[in-house]
Design a protein around this motif. Structure first.
Motif, PDB file in Angstrom:
ATOM      1  N   VAL A 103       0.830  -1.198   0.000  1.00 12.36           N
ATOM      2  CA  VAL A 103       0.000   0.000   0.000  1.00 12.36           C
ATOM      3  C   VAL A 103       0.869   1.255   0.000  1.00 12.36           C
ATOM      4  O   VAL A 103       0.614   2.215  -0.745  1.00 12.36           O
ATOM      5  N   LEU A 104       1.897   1.250   0.831  1.00 12.59           N
ATOM      6  CA  LEU A 104       2.762   2.422   0.914  1.00 12.59           C
ATOM      7  C   LEU A 104       3.496   2.665  -0.396  1.00 12.59           C
ATOM      8  O   LEU A 104       3.699   3.814  -0.805  1.00 12.59           O
ATOM      9  N   THR A 105       3.889   1.586  -1.076  1.00 19.11           N
ATOM     10  CA  THR A 105       4.541   1.735  -2.379  1.00 19.11           C
ATOM     11  C   THR A 105       3.587   2.379  -3.381  1.00 19.11           C
ATOM     12  O   THR A 105       3.960   3.269  -4.148  1.00 19.11           O
ATOM     13  N   ALA A 106       2.330   1.914  -3.364  1.00 18.15           N
ATOM     14  CA  ALA A 106       1.349   2.449  -4.310  1.00 18.15           C
ATOM     15  C   ALA A 106       1.024   3.908  -4.038  1.00 18.15           C
ATOM     16  O   ALA A 106       0.715   4.663  -4.953  1.00 18.15           O
ATOM     17  N   LEU A 107       1.078   4.305  -2.763  1.00 12.31           N
ATOM     18  CA  LEU A 107       0.704   5.667  -2.390  1.00 12.31           C
ATOM     19  C   LEU A 107       1.884   6.629  -2.336  1.00 12.31           C
ATOM     20  O   LEU A 107       1.686   7.828  -2.111  1.00 12.31           O
ATOM     21  N   PRO A 206      -2.089  -5.822  -3.925  1.00 10.00           N
ATOM     22  CA  PRO A 206      -1.428  -5.909  -2.621  1.00 10.00           C
ATOM     23  C   PRO A 206      -2.223  -5.274  -1.482  1.00 10.00           C
ATOM     24  O   PRO A 206      -2.127  -5.722  -0.336  1.00 10.00           O
ATOM     25  N   GLY A 207      -3.009  -4.238  -1.796  1.00 13.95           N
ATOM     26  CA  GLY A 207      -3.808  -3.611  -0.739  1.00 13.95           C
ATOM     27  C   GLY A 207      -4.832  -4.551  -0.154  1.00 13.95           C
ATOM     28  O   GLY A 207      -5.140  -4.482   1.047  1.00 13.95           O
ATOM     29  N   MET A 208      -5.367  -5.443  -0.964  1.00 15.07           N
ATOM     30  CA  MET A 208      -6.309  -6.421  -0.456  1.00 15.07           C
ATOM     31  C   MET A 208      -5.592  -7.459   0.417  1.00 15.07           C
ATOM     32  O   MET A 208      -6.107  -7.887   1.458  1.00 15.07           O
ATOM     33  N   LEU A 209      -4.406  -7.876  -0.004  1.00 13.07           N
ATOM     34  CA  LEU A 209      -3.632  -8.808   0.809  1.00 13.07           C
ATOM     35  C   LEU A 209      -3.296  -8.195   2.165  1.00 13.07           C
ATOM     36  O   LEU A 209      -3.337  -8.884   3.198  1.00 13.07           O
ATOM     37  N   ALA A 210      -2.990  -6.905   2.170  1.00 14.27           N
ATOM     38  CA  ALA A 210      -2.692  -6.228   3.434  1.00 14.27           C
ATOM     39  C   ALA A 210      -3.920  -6.213   4.341  1.00 14.27           C
ATOM     40  O   ALA A 210      -3.817  -6.438   5.560  1.00 14.27           O
ATOM     41  N   ILE A 211      -5.095  -5.955   3.774  1.00 15.52           N
ATOM     42  CA  ILE A 211      -6.329  -5.978   4.552  1.00 15.52           C
ATOM     43  C   ILE A 211      -6.554  -7.360   5.155  1.00 15.52           C
ATOM     44  O   ILE A 211      -6.858  -7.508   6.345  1.00 15.52           O
ATOM     45  N   ALA A 212      -6.413  -8.395   4.326  1.00 17.34           N
ATOM     46  CA  ALA A 212      -6.665  -9.758   4.789  1.00 17.34           C
ATOM     47  C   ALA A 212      -5.736 -10.127   5.939  1.00 17.34           C
ATOM     48  O   ALA A 212      -6.174 -10.653   6.970  1.00 17.34           O
ATOM     49  N   PHE A 252     -10.741  -6.078 -15.705  1.00 12.18           N
ATOM     50  CA  PHE A 252      -9.472  -5.333 -15.733  1.00 12.18           C
ATOM     51  C   PHE A 252      -8.681  -5.576 -14.438  1.00 12.18           C
ATOM     52  O   PHE A 252      -8.288  -4.645 -13.738  1.00 12.18           O
ATOM     53  N   GLN A 253      -8.465  -6.828 -14.168  1.00 17.30           N
ATOM     54  CA  GLN A 253      -7.855  -7.264 -12.913  1.00 17.30           C
ATOM     55  C   GLN A 253      -6.526  -6.567 -12.656  1.00 17.30           C
ATOM     56  O   GLN A 253      -5.758  -6.315 -13.578  1.00 17.30           O
ATOM     57  N   ASN A 254      -6.290  -6.246 -11.421  1.00 16.28           N
ATOM     58  CA  ASN A 254      -5.040  -5.612 -11.000  1.00 16.28           C
ATOM     59  C   ASN A 254      -4.161  -6.697 -10.371  1.00 16.28           C
ATOM     60  O   ASN A 254      -4.547  -7.281  -9.363  1.00 16.28           O
ATOM     61  N   PRO A 255      -3.015  -7.036 -11.009  1.00 14.40           N
ATOM     62  CA  PRO A 255      -2.267  -6.232 -11.975  1.00 14.40           C
ATOM     63  C   PRO A 255      -2.357  -6.699 -13.434  1.00 14.40           C
ATOM     64  O   PRO A 255      -1.814  -6.037 -14.311  1.00 14.40           O
ATOM     65  N   THR A 256      -2.970  -7.841 -13.728  1.00 13.80           N
ATOM     66  CA  THR A 256      -2.824  -8.427 -15.064  1.00 13.80           C
ATOM     67  C   THR A 256      -3.657  -7.735 -16.129  1.00 13.80           C
ATOM     68  O   THR A 256      -3.365  -7.862 -17.321  1.00 13.80           O
ATOM     69  N   GLY A 257      -4.727  -7.030 -15.741  1.00 14.52           N
ATOM     70  CA  GLY A 257      -5.605  -6.379 -16.701  1.00 14.52           C
ATOM     71  C   GLY A 257      -6.584  -7.316 -17.384  1.00 14.52           C
ATOM     72  O   GLY A 257      -7.320  -6.904 -18.287  1.00 14.52           O
ATOM     73  N   ARG A 431       6.712  -8.589  -6.952  1.00 20.77           N
ATOM     74  CA  ARG A 431       6.711  -9.560  -5.846  1.00 20.77           C
ATOM     75  C   ARG A 431       5.533  -9.372  -4.899  1.00 20.77           C
ATOM     76  O   ARG A 431       4.932 -10.339  -4.423  1.00 20.77           O
ATOM     77  N   GLY A 432       5.161  -8.132  -4.619  1.00 23.25           N
ATOM     78  CA  GLY A 432       4.110  -7.873  -3.643  1.00 23.25           C
ATOM     79  C   GLY A 432       2.717  -8.277  -4.081  1.00 23.25           C
ATOM     80  O   GLY A 432       1.779  -8.262  -3.277  1.00 23.25           O
ATOM     81  N   TYR A 433       2.559  -8.681  -5.353  1.00 25.75           N
ATOM     82  CA  TYR A 433       1.249  -9.086  -5.860  1.00 25.75           C
ATOM     83  C   TYR A 433       0.978 -10.572  -5.666  1.00 25.75           C
ATOM     84  O   TYR A 433      -0.099 -11.055  -6.013  1.00 25.75           O
TER      85      TYR A 433
END
Length: 470
Positions: A103-107, A206-212, A252-257, A431-433
């Motif tokens: 999340v921090l990388t994305a933001l 990755p944000g969803m993985l962080a939530i989980a 449009f799945q993140n990250p594969t589209g 890697r984070g995905y």
């Protein structure tokens, strides 16, 4: 230009204010306008910046004065005891952790000289800034705009989201949430107990993985291929893990589209229903469809009378990072659980923001903005793919804001991202995905946040230089 002028004037005033005695009055706004040849708005904003820093104090009717200096910061205390306290989790699931690195990388906001091919938000030139400003101004004047909204959200906004999602969804099925990330948090915390497994796409957001993980859940990967989530592995994953929850992005799945194929769409809901499980459908990018896209498939929630699917739809990606308004759509006891968890966590979404969202989507400028955005994203995707050449995916997505690159075997994506940053471009290592070891090295390249297609092209050229040097 206005933003630069504010920063420049604030910098000049910051240097000048030290020449004044404590409590001495600074020149009037009119004098500053004449002296620096800027607008009154620029002066007002620069003074506000200095006031926020505690350098000056503004007294209505009297003027602006140099403020008392702040006291020196206290000596740092000893916080080492917290390491023990935060790790003493007897009785809690061992999976509980707060890994916010993705999340921090994305933001992260890169320096101005760095081309941003990392962020998932629109560049200001793509945002409907004038429409947003007008909507917010009109919203603030609405009768009752500052009174408390219903816990579920404004009825008119719930009805609009219901129509936007599917004919089978009613306003009574919708709960307004504070953006897609908050909606995901509410959904995962509502539908799975701490320690439970949850099926996720691999790779995934990755944000969803962080939530989980923060909720104490155990992400279990199900691979994605060019047609989306692999349903031939889904029933086995439910059976082997005992999961009662799947989180997916069919469009449009993140990250594969990727876009989930029609056959697999039916299978996802059927398999989940047979497993007695919920499907959280994160429809984050439906309004990021490109101008050359074919007709979009309906959401999974459109043909789900039994409440298997919990649907998430957000306005944020297609407008501004600050319009944090989204919807959760669900049926039956699940909706009641979602409502209760959100009420405990955050009470409700601020009414002025809901009113502004209503003003925006009800204005004539809304469809015009979406059309312009679709054209701009197509142009940017084309520019990125052309610059990438052989590195570009074989099948380009027709929605979203990113490309998923498969790097040569043996490449270290983290090293490539670091080298790219040294070259002046920010990209995201893959890697984070993944929840486990990735099947190969990947990078995600975004094209929504850069200033223009030309800057995207330049950013990709810098990335290719970085690849050549790693």
């Amino acid at each position: 230009m206005e933003r630069t002028s504010v920063a420049e004037l604030a910098s000049m005033l910051r240097r000048e204010v030290v020449r004044y005695s404590i409590g001495e009055k600074l020149p009037s706004s009119r004098e500053l306008v004449q002296r620096h040849q800027v607008s009154p708005v620029t002066v007002s904003r620069a003074i506000s910046a200095l006031a926020a820093e505690g350098l000056v104090v503004s007294r209505p009717g009297a003027g602006v004065f140099r403020a008392e200096p702040r006291r020196s910061a206290p000596a740092p205390g000893d916080t080492s005891w917290q390491e023990v306290a935060l790790s003493a989790e007897a009785g809690l699931p061992p999976a509980r952790s707060i890994d916010a690195s993705g999340v921090l990388t994305a933001l992260a906001l890169p320096p101005a000289e760095v081309i941003d091919l990392n962020s998932g938000y629109l560049h200001p030139s793509l945002q409907p800034e004038q429409a947003l400003a007008g909507a917010l101004a009109r919203a603030g004047r609405r009768p009752g705009a500052w009174s408390r909204p219903p816990l579920e959200g404004l009825p008119e906004l719930r009805a609009w989201f219901a129509r936007d999602i599917a004919e089978s969804v009613t306003a009574a099925d919708v709960l307004i949430a504070a953006g897609g990330q908050s909606a995901l948090t509410t959904a995962l915390r509502s539908l799975a107990a701490p320690g439970a497994p949850v099926l996720v796409e691999s790779p995934t957001y990755p944000g969803m993985l962080a939530i989980a993980r923060a909720a104490g859940l155990r992400p279990v990967p199900v691979p994605v291929d060019r047609d989306g989530l692999r349903t031939d592995l889904l029933a086995g994953a439910f059976a082997a893990s005992g999961a009662r929850l799947l989180v997916c992005q069919p469009l449009f799945q993140n990250p594969t589209g990727t876009v989930l194929s029609a056959e697999r769409r039916r299978e996802v809901v059927r398999i989940a229903r047979d497993a007695g499980a919920f499907v959280v459908e994160d429809d984050f990018a439906r309004r990021l469809v490109h101008a050359d896209a074919p007709e979009l498939p309906p959401p999974l929630a459109a043909d789900d009378p039994d409440g298997v699917v919990v649907h998430i739809r957000s306005l944020t990606k297609a407008t501004s990072p600050n319009l944090r308004v989204a919807a959760l759509a669900a049926k039956g006891p699940a909706l009641a659980r979602l409502r209760a968890v959100q009420a405990v966590d955050s009470f409700f979404v601020p009414r002025p923001l809901q009113e502004a969202a209503l003003e925006l989507v009800g204005s004539p400028g809304w469809p015009r903005h979406l059309k312009a955005l679709g054209n701009a994203l197509r142009e940017r995707r084309t520019a990125a793919a052309a610059a990438l050449g052989g590195l570009a995916p074989a099948r380009l997505p027709y929605g979203g804001y990113h490309l998923w690159l498969r790097l040569p075997d043996g490449t270290d994506p983290a090293a490539v991202a670091a080298a790219a940053l040294r070259e002046g471009v920010a990209v995201t290592p893959g890697r984070g995905y993944f929840t486990a070891e990735p099947p190969g090295p990947h990078l995600r390249v975004g094209y929504a946040c850069a200033e223009s297609p030309a800057r995207i092209t330049e950013g990709v050229h810098r990335l290719r230089r970085a690849l050549g040097g790693t």
